[in-house]
Design a protein around this motif. Structure first.
Motif, mmCIF file in Angstrom:
data_model
loop_
_atom_site.group_PDB
_atom_site.id
_atom_site.type_symbol
_atom_site.label_atom_id
_atom_site.label_comp_id
_atom_site.label_asym_id
_atom_site.label_seq_id
_atom_site.Cartn_x
_atom_site.Cartn_y
_atom_site.Cartn_z
ATOM 1 N N ALA A 105 48.491 44.032 36.421
ATOM 2 C CA ALA A 105 47.440 43.027 36.404
ATOM 3 C C ALA A 105 46.184 43.604 37.013
ATOM 4 C CB ALA A 105 47.869 41.791 37.185
ATOM 5 N N GLY A 106 45.064 42.966 36.712
ATOM 6 C CA GLY A 106 43.811 43.364 37.339
ATOM 7 C C GLY A 106 43.406 44.779 36.957
ATOM 8 N N ASN B 120 46.572 35.547 32.700
ATOM 9 C CA ASN B 120 46.345 36.988 32.572
ATOM 10 C C ASN B 120 47.153 37.780 33.596
ATOM 11 O OD1 ASN B 120 44.430 36.796 30.449
ATOM 12 N ND2 ASN B 120 42.834 36.254 31.925
ATOM 13 N N ASN B 121 47.275 37.246 34.794
ATOM 14 C CA ASN B 121 47.898 37.990 35.889
ATOM 15 C C ASN B 121 49.267 37.477 36.314
ATOM 16 O OD1 ASN B 121 45.756 39.884 36.303
ATOM 17 N ND2 ASN B 121 44.568 38.217 37.199
ATOM 18 N N TYR B 122 49.577 36.221 36.004
ATOM 19 C CA TYR B 122 50.868 35.662 36.386
ATOM 20 C C TYR B 122 51.678 35.347 35.133
ATOM 21 C CZ TYR B 122 48.344 34.657 40.772
ATOM 22 O OH TYR B 122 47.610 34.742 41.918
ATOM 23 N N GLY C 103 51.790 41.851 38.264
ATOM 24 C CA GLY C 103 51.102 40.570 38.177
ATOM 25 C C GLY C 103 51.243 39.645 39.341
ATOM 26 N N ASN D 291 45.018 42.716 44.534
ATOM 27 C CA ASN D 291 45.416 42.409 43.158
ATOM 28 C C ASN D 291 45.505 40.895 43.040
ATOM 29 O OD1 ASN D 291 47.842 41.599 44.267
ATOM 30 N ND2 ASN D 291 48.964 43.413 43.657
ATOM 31 N N ALA D 292 46.124 40.405 41.975
ATOM 32 C CA ALA D 292 46.137 38.963 41.727
ATOM 33 C C ALA D 292 46.932 38.182 42.756
ATOM 34 C CB ALA D 292 46.702 38.684 40.329
ATOM 35 N N ASP E 265 46.736 31.206 36.017
ATOM 36 C CA ASP E 265 46.146 32.494 35.656
ATOM 37 C C ASP E 265 47.110 33.209 34.713
ATOM 38 O OD1 ASP E 265 45.090 35.021 35.428
ATOM 39 O OD2 ASP E 265 44.852 35.370 37.576
ATOM 40 N N ASN F 292 49.548 38.937 43.350
ATOM 41 C CA ASN F 292 48.634 39.385 44.383
ATOM 42 C C ASN F 292 49.148 38.988 45.738
ATOM 43 O OD1 ASN F 292 46.343 40.846 44.428
ATOM 44 N ND2 ASN F 292 45.212 39.385 43.227
#
Length: 738
Positions: free
Chosen positions: A21-22, A107-109, A28, A54-55, A105, A30
């Motif tokens: 992620a990120g 995109n990241n999770y 994924g 990060n996320a 989220d 943070n």
């Protein structure tokens, strides 16, 4: 594919979809925490300079860490336990960690969902890998600073130490670490070296909860926000014909009265709905007000005329329909082993019983609510929902918005139990805001939740067993349900594989009453029926009730049947633990015991209820529970989940009833609907099977065996079998008080 192979497959896929992620920086999630050994948590961490790692993780230059918990928190404790997984492998001191609720989220999770008791199970490897990878990146950054081999460094409690005894805090290297290449294959800790996982960690929200700080959807406020209260049809099967808002508009604080529903109809007709959508297609009347009191008062002042669109159903009719399904031939075979019909033909004896369960509302302590602010540029959503990703997608389709224009924030929920899987309150709030062009919070009343909501299906089970030569040789279960039937894996739970001739069939009546998942769907009642039935079989065969289960489990312990969902060995170990802890069969005079064991949500649970008689009535004094859920991440939270599940199971089995007449619920609030009360609650004693297996579910599996254990104890005390929930109705009593 065997049980452990299925688990590993699921976790690998979760890890794969959540690893980078990120900008390719980190898995994924943070979640980093950093701390120096002599540091004290500042009073106001918001004043610190945090760096996004990060996320999932932010680390301040002082070494403190914020970990974002991605999944919805409905009281199951994931806002505490999921960050614990990251913090463990990150090697930080928990006292220097602050946990924050992540937003939606995609995109990241991944799998930002609260349902099926699967959050920890699916996050076990992925979240730990997130923490471990982040720790290694921090160590690598320190190695660059010192110009040494990273393998010579050690990290502990947020401090990196070299061979000369020099130290760097995570905050000293976080900026450099964040731009390093993400290492592959970072080794995870051996469970024997855990310092956070397995510790008694207090709920991260507990201070706010007990002091009334804003946490829940009902607490949320925004500038310019108005309140909406929705009037829906009083009976299932009705639609709005007309209404008069004159009196409602006279209420002080009422701003306007509108109708919604057109967008929902078009949305449904376009075939865009998914399983989370349970919206009625009729128009609904909405009162817009300055405050909640005015909105509710205005709704009560509305005069509406409703017309019948389909049959108005009653519980009396449902009972007949379900009985007809049990006796009919139009059934779906879910599993069939051996020669079931022949087993019954040659049996020495056939035992057959029927069990009944009513519809039940979810009764979340916090009624449904949600905030929406729809503008031309974006949609802002805030509130308690178990399926935030689904909710955002439905709102995007409903209002013809790009998904990336929707920002959804999750609040803590005052209960979910499956009700908040279905986002009708989210979609209504969004439609209202879009109509009035203002930020709005939709607020439901208790009566709204209980009379126009979503219910646990009414179900009947007919179970038949063939006995031959002192053994159970045949088993046939028929489920008749309103709304939907048991999902695919349940027929592969116990006693599948234990009995050579085994068959499960289902039949369904499609009702206009909305039904859906209710804590431990289907197993919440099926476990009572099956475990009560096996208790009767034990008496008929003149064997100990526990020994009967243990004997049957021997038939499945080394199975090669890939369909079997449970472990015979793990269930046996769980049963033996509860038998020991409850002193089964050796209690003091006047104590009557009932046993039940069940597997659901990947977890094996066994329970024994102790009952005493008072004035001839059964009083539940204690329930002893054994649980195999693998490694226990947070014992405090784990016990809370099991205790809550047991009490929930007892309460609904003993007391809760629900019925319909002419499509209208006959129970509207807690003055008539009976929940378990403080003086009804027994002591719940929880014991965990110790092993090194990966964690499994806990929010739901404690509930299913509770009704069976209590029913079997009641029979031991009174010689009276419970076939219908709630038991109090069968006992012909309005209340039983200890």
């Amino acid at each position: 594919m065997k049980l452990h192979e299925k688990d590993n497959f699921s976790r690998r896929n979760f890890l794969k979809t959540s690893i980078l992620a990120g900008g390719g920086m980190l898995i994924g999630f943070n979640l980093l925490t950093a701390c120096k050994l002599d540091a004290k948590m500042p009073i106001d961490i918001a004043s610190l300079n945090f760096n996004d790692f990060n996320a999932f993780i932010k680390i301040s230059d002082k070494g403190y860490v914020t970990i974002f918990s991605p999944n919805p928190e409905i009281g199951q404790g994931v806002k505490t336990s999921m960050p614990m997984l990251i913090a463990e492998e990150l090697d930080v001191d928990w006292k220097n960690v602050t946990v924050a609720q992540g937003v939606l989220d995609t995109n990241n999770y991944t799998r930002q969902l609260a349902g099926g008791s699967q959050s920890i199970r699916f996050g076990w490897d992925a979240l730990r890998q997130t923490g471990a990878t982040a720790r290694q990146m921090l160590v690598n950054a320190a190695a660059v600073k010192w110009n040494v081999d990273a393998a010579t460094l050690k990290a502990s409690k947020g401090i990196i130490t070299n061979q000369n005894g020099e130290t760097l805090g995570y905050g000293d290297v976080v900026k450099e670490a964040a731009v390093l290449k993400v290492p592959d294959g970072v080794k995870l800790k051996d469970p024997k070296n855990f310092t956070i996982i397995g510790q008694e960690i207090v709920n991260v929200d507990i201070d706010k909860i007990i002091t009334g700080k804003p946490l829940f959807g009902l607490d949320y406020k925004a500038a310019g926000m108005v309140i909406a209260s929705v009037l829906r049809p009083p009976s299932f099967g009705q639609k709005l014909k007309s209404f008069d808002a004159a009196e409602a508009k006279k209420v002080n604080g009422v701003i306007d009265v509108i109708t919604i529903g057109d967008k929902v109809r078009k949305f449904a007709e376009a075939g865009k709905s998914n399983w989370t959508v349970k919206l009625s297609k009729t128009d609904k009347v909405v009162v817009i007000a300055e405050n909640t009191w005015a909105a509710i008062k205005g709704k009560k002042a509305l005069s509406a005329i409703w017309e019948n669109e389909s049959q108005l159903e009653s519980t009396e009719d449902h009972d007949k329909v379900l009985t007809a399904i049990l006796e009919g031939k139009n059934l779906n075979i879910k599993r069939e082993d051996g020669a079931v019909e022949n087993a019954f033909l040659i049996a020495d004896k056939v035992i057959e019983k029927t069990y009944h369960s009513p519809f039940l509302p979810h009764n979340c302590m916090e009624p449904m609510n949600f905030y929406a602010n729809v503008t031309a540029e974006k949609i802002h959503l805030v509130g308690p929902v178990q399926t935030p990703e689904y909710a955002a997608k439905v709102v995007a389709d409903l209002l013809d918005f790009d998904l990336d224009k929707i920002h959804l924030e999750m609040t803590r929920m005052g209960g979910g139990f499956g009700r908040r899987l279905y986002g009708d309150f989210v979609y209504e709030a969004a439609e209202i805001s879009n109509f009035i062009k203002k930020p709005v919070k939709l607020v439901s009343t208790r009566e709204d939740d209980m009379t126009t909501g979503i219910y646990k299906p009414a179900v009947k089970y007919r179970i038949k067993a063939a006995l031959k030569g002192g053994k159970v040789t045949g088993y046939h279960l028929i489920e008749a349900a309103i709304g939907s039937n048991m999902y695919g894996s349940i027929p592969n739970f116990f006693p599948a594989g234990c009995i050579p001739n085994y068959k499960v069939e289902t039949g369904n009546y499609k009702s206009n009453i909305t039904t859906g998942a209710w804590r431990a769907p289907y197993t919440n009642f099926l476990a009572f029926a099956e475990q009560s039935f096996f208790d009767e079989l034990a008496i008929e065969l003149n064997v100990d009730a526990i020994q009967l289960r243990l004997d049957l489990l021997q038939n499945v312990k080394n199975t090669t049947d890939s369909r079997i969902e449970y472990s015979g060995q793990r269930m046996e170990d769980t049963i033996k633990l509860v038998r020991e802890k409850a002193n089964w069969g050796n209690t003091k005079e006047g104590v009557y015991q009932g046993f039940a064991a069940y597997y659901s949500h990947n977890t094996h649970v066994a329970e024994i209820a102790d009952i005493e008689l008072k004035n001839g009535l059964p009083i539940i004094k204690k329930v002893i529970v054994a649980v195999d859920c693998g490694i226990v991440v947070n014992p405090t939270g784990a016990r809370n989940q099991v205790e809550g599940g047991v009490l929930d199971g007892i309460g609904h089995a003993m007391y809760s009833d629900f019925s319909f007449k002419n499509g209208q619920p006959e129970y509207k609030n807690f003055d008539t609907y009976r929940l378990i009360r403080m003086n009804d609650t027994p002591k719940v004693e929880v014991h965990f099977v110790e092993n090194q297996n990966s964690p499994t579910g806990l929010g739901e599996p404690g509930l299913p065996p509770a009704g069976g254990a209590v029913a079997n104890a009641i029979n031991a005390a009174l010689g009276k079998r419970m076939y219908r929930q709630p038991f109090i109705k069968q006992l012909n009593k309005k209340s039983i008080l200890s």
